[in-house]
Design a protein around this motif. Sequence first.
Motif, PDB file in Angstrom:
ATOM      1  N   GLY A  68     -11.241  24.689   2.682  1.00 39.40           N
ATOM      2  CA  GLY A  68     -11.043  26.080   2.284  1.00 39.40           C
ATOM      3  C   GLY A  68     -10.575  26.934   3.446  1.00 39.40           C
ATOM      4  N   ARG A  69      -9.835  27.968   3.117  1.00 38.61           N
ATOM      5  CA  ARG A  69      -9.341  28.854   4.173  1.00 38.61           C
ATOM      6  C   ARG A  69     -10.470  29.758   4.671  1.00 38.61           C
ATOM      7  N   PRO A  70     -10.354  30.257   5.889  1.00 35.15           N
ATOM      8  CA  PRO A  70     -11.386  31.143   6.431  1.00 35.15           C
ATOM      9  C   PRO A  70     -11.490  32.443   5.628  1.00 35.15           C
ATOM     10  N   VAL A  71     -12.700  32.951   5.537  1.00 36.32           N
ATOM     11  CA  VAL A  71     -12.949  34.176   4.790  1.00 36.32           C
ATOM     12  C   VAL A  71     -14.078  34.940   5.483  1.00 36.32           C
ATOM     13  N   THR A  72     -14.024  36.248   5.394  1.00 37.83           N
ATOM     14  CA  THR A  72     -15.067  37.086   5.964  1.00 37.83           C
ATOM     15  C   THR A  72     -16.116  37.357   4.896  1.00 37.83           C
ATOM     16  N   LEU A  73     -17.339  36.931   5.164  1.00 40.04           N
ATOM     17  CA  LEU A  73     -18.434  37.088   4.213  1.00 40.04           C
ATOM     18  C   LEU A  73     -19.401  38.158   4.704  1.00 40.04           C
ATOM     19  N   PRO A  74     -20.055  38.869   3.799  1.00 39.79           N
ATOM     20  CA  PRO A  74     -21.026  39.869   4.236  1.00 39.79           C
ATOM     21  C   PRO A  74     -22.260  39.192   4.832  1.00 39.79           C
ATOM     22  N   ASP A  75     -22.823  39.828   5.867  1.00 44.58           N
ATOM     23  CA  ASP A  75     -24.034  39.285   6.475  1.00 44.58           C
ATOM     24  C   ASP A  75     -25.248  40.170   6.224  1.00 44.58           C
ATOM     25  N   ASP A 115     -26.107  56.277  -1.202  1.00 51.85           N
ATOM     26  CA  ASP A 115     -25.950  57.131  -2.385  1.00 51.85           C
ATOM     27  C   ASP A 115     -26.167  56.337  -3.686  1.00 51.85           C
ATOM     28  N   GLY A 116     -27.153  55.436  -3.645  1.00 48.93           N
ATOM     29  CA  GLY A 116     -27.508  54.650  -4.823  1.00 48.93           C
ATOM     30  C   GLY A 116     -26.624  53.453  -5.090  1.00 48.93           C
ATOM     31  N   VAL A 117     -25.670  53.168  -4.194  1.00 46.82           N
ATOM     32  CA  VAL A 117     -24.753  52.043  -4.363  1.00 46.82           C
ATOM     33  C   VAL A 117     -24.997  51.043  -3.239  1.00 46.82           C
ATOM     34  N   ILE A 118     -25.067  49.746  -3.587  1.00 46.10           N
ATOM     35  CA  ILE A 118     -25.223  48.706  -2.574  1.00 46.10           C
ATOM     36  C   ILE A 118     -23.872  48.453  -1.917  1.00 46.10           C
ATOM     37  N   VAL A 119     -23.849  48.552  -0.596  1.00 50.41           N
ATOM     38  CA  VAL A 119     -22.620  48.375   0.176  1.00 50.41           C
ATOM     39  C   VAL A 119     -22.797  47.157   1.080  1.00 50.41           C
ATOM     40  N   PRO A 120     -21.908  46.144   0.996  1.00 57.55           N
ATOM     41  CA  PRO A 120     -22.018  44.988   1.884  1.00 57.55           C
ATOM     42  C   PRO A 120     -21.559  45.338   3.302  1.00 57.55           C
ATOM     43  N   ASN A 121     -22.158  44.669   4.288  1.00 58.43           N
ATOM     44  CA  ASN A 121     -21.790  44.865   5.690  1.00 58.43           C
ATOM     45  C   ASN A 121     -21.091  43.600   6.190  1.00 58.43           C
ATOM     46  N   PHE A 122     -19.885  43.766   6.724  1.00 66.42           N
ATOM     47  CA  PHE A 122     -19.120  42.650   7.267  1.00 66.42           C
ATOM     48  C   PHE A 122     -19.057  42.818   8.780  1.00 66.42           C
ATOM     49  N   SER A 123     -19.588  41.831   9.532  1.00 64.05           N
ATOM     50  CA  SER A 123     -19.564  41.992  10.982  1.00 64.05           C
ATOM     51  C   SER A 123     -18.625  41.011  11.682  1.00 64.05           C
ATOM     52  N   ARG A 175     -15.515  38.384  11.689  1.00 62.82           N
ATOM     53  CA  ARG A 175     -14.322  38.092  10.889  1.00 62.82           C
ATOM     54  C   ARG A 175     -14.092  36.587  10.757  1.00 62.82           C
ATOM     55  N   ASN A 176     -13.768  36.148   9.518  1.00 64.96           N
ATOM     56  CA  ASN A 176     -13.370  34.769   9.196  1.00 64.96           C
ATOM     57  C   ASN A 176     -14.347  33.701   9.693  1.00 64.96           C
ATOM     58  N   GLN A 177     -15.642  33.953   9.574  1.00 63.16           N
ATOM     59  CA  GLN A 177     -16.627  32.971  10.004  1.00 63.16           C
ATOM     60  C   GLN A 177     -17.095  32.071   8.860  1.00 63.16           C
ATOM     61  N   GLY A 178     -16.760  32.404   7.612  1.00 66.78           N
ATOM     62  CA  GLY A 178     -17.077  31.559   6.467  1.00 66.78           C
ATOM     63  C   GLY A 178     -15.824  30.887   5.956  1.00 66.78           C
ATOM     64  N   ARG A 179     -15.976  30.045   4.956  1.00 64.39           N
ATOM     65  CA  ARG A 179     -14.829  29.368   4.355  1.00 64.39           C
ATOM     66  C   ARG A 179     -14.976  29.340   2.846  1.00 64.39           C
ATOM     67  N   LEU A 180     -13.846  29.404   2.161  1.00 63.09           N
ATOM     68  CA  LEU A 180     -13.833  29.197   0.717  1.00 63.09           C
ATOM     69  C   LEU A 180     -14.141  27.728   0.454  1.00 63.09           C
ATOM     70  N   SER A 181     -14.443  27.388  -0.786  1.00 61.09           N
ATOM     71  CA  SER A 181     -14.696  25.990  -1.130  1.00 61.09           C
ATOM     72  C   SER A 181     -13.406  25.180  -0.963  1.00 61.09           C
ATOM     73  N   ASP A 182     -13.560  23.862  -0.798  1.00 61.48           N
ATOM     74  CA  ASP A 182     -12.409  22.984  -0.600  1.00 61.48           C
ATOM     75  C   ASP A 182     -11.447  23.057  -1.780  1.00 61.48           C
ATOM     76  N   TYR A 183     -10.174  22.844  -1.474  1.00 65.03           N
ATOM     77  CA  TYR A 183      -9.107  22.912  -2.471  1.00 65.03           C
ATOM     78  C   TYR A 183      -8.643  21.488  -2.759  1.00 65.03           C
ATOM     79  N   LEU A 213     -15.500  37.643  -4.547  1.00 63.38           N
ATOM     80  CA  LEU A 213     -15.751  39.061  -4.764  1.00 63.38           C
ATOM     81  C   LEU A 213     -17.260  39.273  -4.799  1.00 63.38           C
ATOM     82  N   PHE A 214     -17.708  40.408  -4.327  1.00 65.85           N
ATOM     83  CA  PHE A 214     -19.140  40.715  -4.286  1.00 65.85           C
ATOM     84  C   PHE A 214     -19.389  41.974  -5.093  1.00 65.85           C
ATOM     85  N   ARG A 215     -20.427  41.919  -5.949  1.00 70.68           N
ATOM     86  CA  ARG A 215     -20.747  43.080  -6.769  1.00 70.68           C
ATOM     87  C   ARG A 215     -22.243  43.112  -7.047  1.00 70.68           C
ATOM     88  N   GLN A 216     -22.690  44.274  -7.507  1.00 72.51           N
ATOM     89  CA  GLN A 216     -24.082  44.441  -7.890  1.00 72.51           C
ATOM     90  C   GLN A 216     -24.366  43.621  -9.135  1.00 72.51           C
TER      91      GLN A 216
END
Length: 147
Positions: A44-51, A57-65, A67-75, A115-118
Amino acid sequence: MEETLNDGDFFPSDYDRTHDVSVVSIYDEGRQWSFSATFNFSTGRPVTLPDAKYVYDGVIVPNFSKRNQGRLSDYHRLDLSTTYVSRKSLERKFKSSWTFSIYNVYARRNAYSYLFRQSALDPSQTETIRYSVLGTIIPSVSYNFKF
């Protein structure tokens, strides 16, 4: 204070693939028929994942510190095709063939991004959604001629 990307540390580029293998097999059955199979595999290609995450304001916000330390699943994907070449005759001044192909034979849903969501069930939780561009078998037919 000067701000730098990834705290000045190196990170894998978007096109970094640790492994990238393609295997192609072609079998010619006489003069008219040929069959081929192509198998593609890559990490999988590198991807930035929230840590971490925080609530603003009542909304969950992901924090990304980092860059490109995770990977998508294999293709991986398997494609098959067969080609029929018409018999050559003295009357015709051209040569023609039909090719029948199947792209992504086992309908693999390769990850394009995450994608990340509540979560709808528990708003205090975040869920990860794997986004795939294609996840279906794609047949094709082509007619070719040379003159």
